[in-house]
Structures are given as C-alpha cells and as structure tokens.
Design a protein around this motif. Sequence first.
Motif, PDB file in Angstrom:
ATOM      1  N   LEU A 141       0.818  -1.214   0.000  1.00 44.75           N
ATOM      2  CA  LEU A 141       0.000   0.000   0.000  1.00 44.75           C
ATOM      3  C   LEU A 141       0.855   1.270   0.000  1.00 44.75           C
ATOM      4  O   LEU A 141       0.456   2.292  -0.553  1.00 44.75           O
ATOM      5  N   ARG A 142       2.039   1.204   0.588  1.00 48.09           N
ATOM      6  CA  ARG A 142       2.957   2.361   0.583  1.00 48.09           C
ATOM      7  C   ARG A 142       3.668   2.541  -0.762  1.00 48.09           C
ATOM      8  O   ARG A 142       4.213   3.596  -1.030  1.00 48.09           O
ATOM      9  N   SER A 143       3.655   1.513  -1.589  1.00 53.85           N
ATOM     10  CA  SER A 143       4.405   1.496  -2.852  1.00 53.85           C
ATOM     11  C   SER A 143       3.733   2.348  -3.929  1.00 53.85           C
ATOM     12  O   SER A 143       2.599   2.810  -3.749  1.00 53.85           O
ATOM     13  N   PRO A 144       4.409   2.550  -5.073  1.00 53.21           N
ATOM     14  CA  PRO A 144       3.806   3.301  -6.184  1.00 53.21           C
ATOM     15  C   PRO A 144       2.497   2.691  -6.716  1.00 53.21           C
ATOM     16  O   PRO A 144       1.725   3.387  -7.366  1.00 53.21           O
ATOM     17  N   ASP A 145       2.228   1.415  -6.432  1.00 54.08           N
ATOM     18  CA  ASP A 145       0.949   0.819  -6.863  1.00 54.08           C
ATOM     19  C   ASP A 145      -0.248   1.504  -6.199  1.00 54.08           C
ATOM     20  O   ASP A 145      -1.339   1.529  -6.763  1.00 54.08           O
ATOM     21  N   PHE A 146      -0.041   2.033  -4.994  1.00 52.89           N
ATOM     22  CA  PHE A 146      -1.145   2.654  -4.262  1.00 52.89           C
ATOM     23  C   PHE A 146      -0.771   4.082  -3.835  1.00 52.89           C
ATOM     24  O   PHE A 146      -0.828   4.993  -4.631  1.00 52.89           O
ATOM     25  N   PHE A 147      -0.391   4.267  -2.574  1.00 55.97           N
ATOM     26  CA  PHE A 147      -0.174   5.618  -2.042  1.00 55.97           C
ATOM     27  C   PHE A 147       1.108   6.294  -2.525  1.00 55.97           C
ATOM     28  O   PHE A 147       1.204   7.503  -2.483  1.00 55.97           O
ATOM     29  N   MET A 192      -4.938  13.738  -1.606  1.00 59.48           N
ATOM     30  CA  MET A 192      -4.316  12.428  -1.457  1.00 59.48           C
ATOM     31  C   MET A 192      -3.632  12.093  -2.773  1.00 59.48           C
ATOM     32  O   MET A 192      -4.190  12.335  -3.849  1.00 59.48           O
ATOM     33  N   HIS A 193      -2.432  11.559  -2.678  1.00 58.79           N
ATOM     34  CA  HIS A 193      -1.702  11.125  -3.875  1.00 58.79           C
ATOM     35  C   HIS A 193      -1.515  12.276  -4.865  1.00 58.79           C
ATOM     36  O   HIS A 193      -1.533  12.095  -6.074  1.00 58.79           O
ATOM     37  N   GLY A 194      -1.402  13.502  -4.320  1.00 53.60           N
ATOM     38  CA  GLY A 194      -1.171  14.680  -5.148  1.00 53.60           C
ATOM     39  C   GLY A 194      -2.402  15.251  -5.823  1.00 53.60           C
ATOM     40  O   GLY A 194      -2.301  16.180  -6.616  1.00 53.60           O
ATOM     41  N   VAL A 195      -3.584  14.710  -5.521  1.00 54.48           N
ATOM     42  CA  VAL A 195      -4.835  15.174  -6.135  1.00 54.48           C
ATOM     43  C   VAL A 195      -5.719  15.787  -5.051  1.00 54.48           C
ATOM     44  O   VAL A 195      -5.906  15.195  -3.986  1.00 54.48           O
ATOM     45  N   THR A 196      -6.268  16.968  -5.334  1.00 56.57           N
ATOM     46  CA  THR A 196      -7.138  17.657  -4.379  1.00 56.57           C
ATOM     47  C   THR A 196      -8.559  17.714  -4.918  1.00 56.57           C
ATOM     48  O   THR A 196      -8.772  18.105  -6.058  1.00 56.57           O
ATOM     49  N   LYS A 197      -9.511  17.311  -4.080  1.00 52.22           N
ATOM     50  CA  LYS A 197     -10.924  17.373  -4.438  1.00 52.22           C
ATOM     51  C   LYS A 197     -11.716  17.805  -3.213  1.00 52.22           C
ATOM     52  O   LYS A 197     -11.314  17.561  -2.075  1.00 52.22           O
TER      53      LYS A 197
END
Length: 192
Positions: A87-93, A123-128
């Motif tokens: 989950l910490r990897s580039p596949d997720f977060f 989250m993950h560089g995206v803001t909503k």
Amino acid sequence: MKSVKLLLVAAMALAVTARAEQTFELDKTHTTIGFAISHLVISEVEGRFNDFEGAIQLADDNTVTGAKATIQAKSIDTGVAKRDEHLRSPDFFNAEQHPTITFASKKVEKNGDKLVMVGEFTMHGVTKEIRIPFTVSGPIKDPWGMTRIGFKGETTINRKDYGLTYNKVLETGGLAVGEEVKISLKGEAVKK
C-alpha cells in the motif's frame, strides 16, 4: 471618512471573531482515522493511519467552525506488514513521492439536524472537495482539568478519483480491490 470608519469597524469585528475561536488539537491516543475497502468482492479490509495531527475550531458558542488534518501516508496499518508495504508502494499511495494526506475545511453546513464539514481533501497529489457528515459532543472538563470534545464522522471516496488505480480482475470478473473507500473518523480533541 465614512468608508474609513466602516473599515475600522469591520477590522475590529474580525479581530473579535478571531479571538472568539477555540482550537482543539486531536488527541492521538484517543483518535482513530480508519478506512474500509472491499476485497475480492466477498469481504472488507479495514485499516487505519497511525501518524497524524490536526485541529478542530469551535466558536465561543461551541459550534464547529472548521478543521484541518495532516496524515502521514506511510503510517498506514492494516495489521499485515506485507500488505502495508504494498500500500505504501507506487501501486497505491506512493508514500515516498506523496508523503501526506491532508484535509482543510472551507465551511460547515447544516443539513437538517446534522452537520457537514466541506473541505479540500488531498491524497496522492490530487485535491478534491469532499463532504463529511459529523457529530461533536462536549466540551467537557476531563479528570486532569483539560477541556475536550468528542467527534465522529464518516464519508466515502472513490480511490480512482485520486489516481490510486491499481487493481486485478478476478476470474469471475470482479475486482480484487474495491474502488469505494469508507473513511471513518472518531476520537477526541483537547483545547490548546
């Protein structure tokens, strides 16, 4: 001259309002920032973030006026070390590149007898913008003389909206990991 007086009155009103705010910091030992997501279509995996900080603002009449929080993505904890590393990897977060998850409120709305916190979730560089229905209890004086409040909130987000798109299609056609994530917040905050 009249406009200068109006500006002075407005400035004084803002100063009084600013002083009227009370800040309550999240009590990490009594707060959980958790989530649940579908796994293999037949069950849910639950987890939490262990490293975070934040605050809730209350007006003098104890109405909630705002909140903010910063979560360390690498602190994800599902109880399974191998899964947490994935989950910490580039596949997720991608926790190395996007170390924090943040929320900053813009306003609090009333929806009948319920309250809804509206704010920017990153989250993950995206803001909503998200909406979090919530309740607050207290304030109370605890046995150590501190003033504290309790809070509880829940919302659902789609992880794909934030670029967390990793998945595997099962033999039966379902997805290994669900897209909808239930977020639950519950705990206590202590007046600064």
